[in-house]
Design an enzyme around this catalytic site. Sequence first.
Site, PDB file in Angstrom:
ATOM      1  CB  ALA A 115      -1.009   0.155   0.903  1.00 21.42           C
ATOM      2  CB  CYS A 116       0.380   4.593   1.793  1.00 29.55           C
ATOM      3  SG  CYS A 116      -1.041   5.112   0.920  1.00 29.55           S
ATOM      4  CB  SER A 117       4.449   1.435   3.778  1.00 33.41           C
ATOM      5  OG  SER A 117       3.970   2.311   4.696  1.00 33.41           O
TER       6      SER A 117
END
Length: 374
Positions: A156-158
């Site tokens: 995801a966003c990481s």
Amino acid sequence: MNNAIAITGTGLFTPPEGISNEALVESFNAYVDLHNREHEGEIAIGHVQPLEYSSSEFIEKASGIKHRYVMVKEGILDPEIMMPLIPERPSDALSMQAEIGLLAAKEALANASLQPQDIDLVIVACAYTQRAYPAVAIEIQQALGCRGFGFDMQVACSSATFGLASAAGLIGSGAASRALVICPEICSAQVNYRDRDSHFIFGDVATAMVVEPLVGSRSQQAFEILGQRCVTDYSNNIRSNFGFLNRCSPGTAHAPDKLFHQQGRKVFKELLPMIYSHLDSQFADAGLEPAAMKRLWLHQANINMNQFVVKKLLGDTPGADTAPIVLDTYANTASAGSVIALHKHRQGLSPGDLGLLCSFGAGYSIGSFILKTV
């Protein structure tokens, strides 16, 4: 120093088309009118709740976002369509993610003064990949003419920071000599443009980072990795249920939960303490004070969350360029946001200056790197 690994080049591809808050709101409110007229009778007897208008003021206050870039604008602003109309490409054509990742990668290589044949590891790390296999990373590897191997990964966003950690680990182990970590984020395809709470959040972009040993680097500006830390903790509060099993349940294959959805207040309440604890322990283990960081390249999801993190780390008075914001123009670009900040705000640093590259998001996931300017 002999074993030091660094980010020696960054690249950025920005799509040519953009959408302002005002244009997005006009489209959404037109959809609200259509929906409320269609369900007028059910609304009158209380069986259906009327939809509410959005506004530019609401969006900017809730997120700090004013604008976003998209790969395909057609369809998004049509209240009867409200999705990007992206034609499917034949299998023998370069995919859209590979196309934009390639452009970002070429700039990163130029900034690192390297050629494609100098790379023997390609990692595509992003929130969504457009297919399961073959890996987009291998497609880019072939299109660029790189050696070695490649793979895709999703956190995801990481994804960017976890991809950076993977690249550094593989280089440190001797499995690779130089790597490209590429984040081709086409988030517009997973936005529910009919949801008032999330229709404005995401934009499209591609970033790339060259990762290699510092010794022998030809880069004019590099960022040595002094420390890294990644953590995950399972949560349903940010979720997308899109996947290959959806076709096996035709009745719900196109339900709203197949697009991005979140419980924003819960995310804010639960994720912020995780970030604080994560960074506190990382700085303590490194024997550093947060105030030693000259720049904070943070995940670009929400202006309010970033302000809380900055205030916790540095107090009330950091300089305007200490924690640069790009989400006002780019919106949330999932894993690419912190790398955009690094790419666009890497000037004005002197050798020895320290910075923090940090991402956080669905999973929950947090990835952070203490970097030293070289």
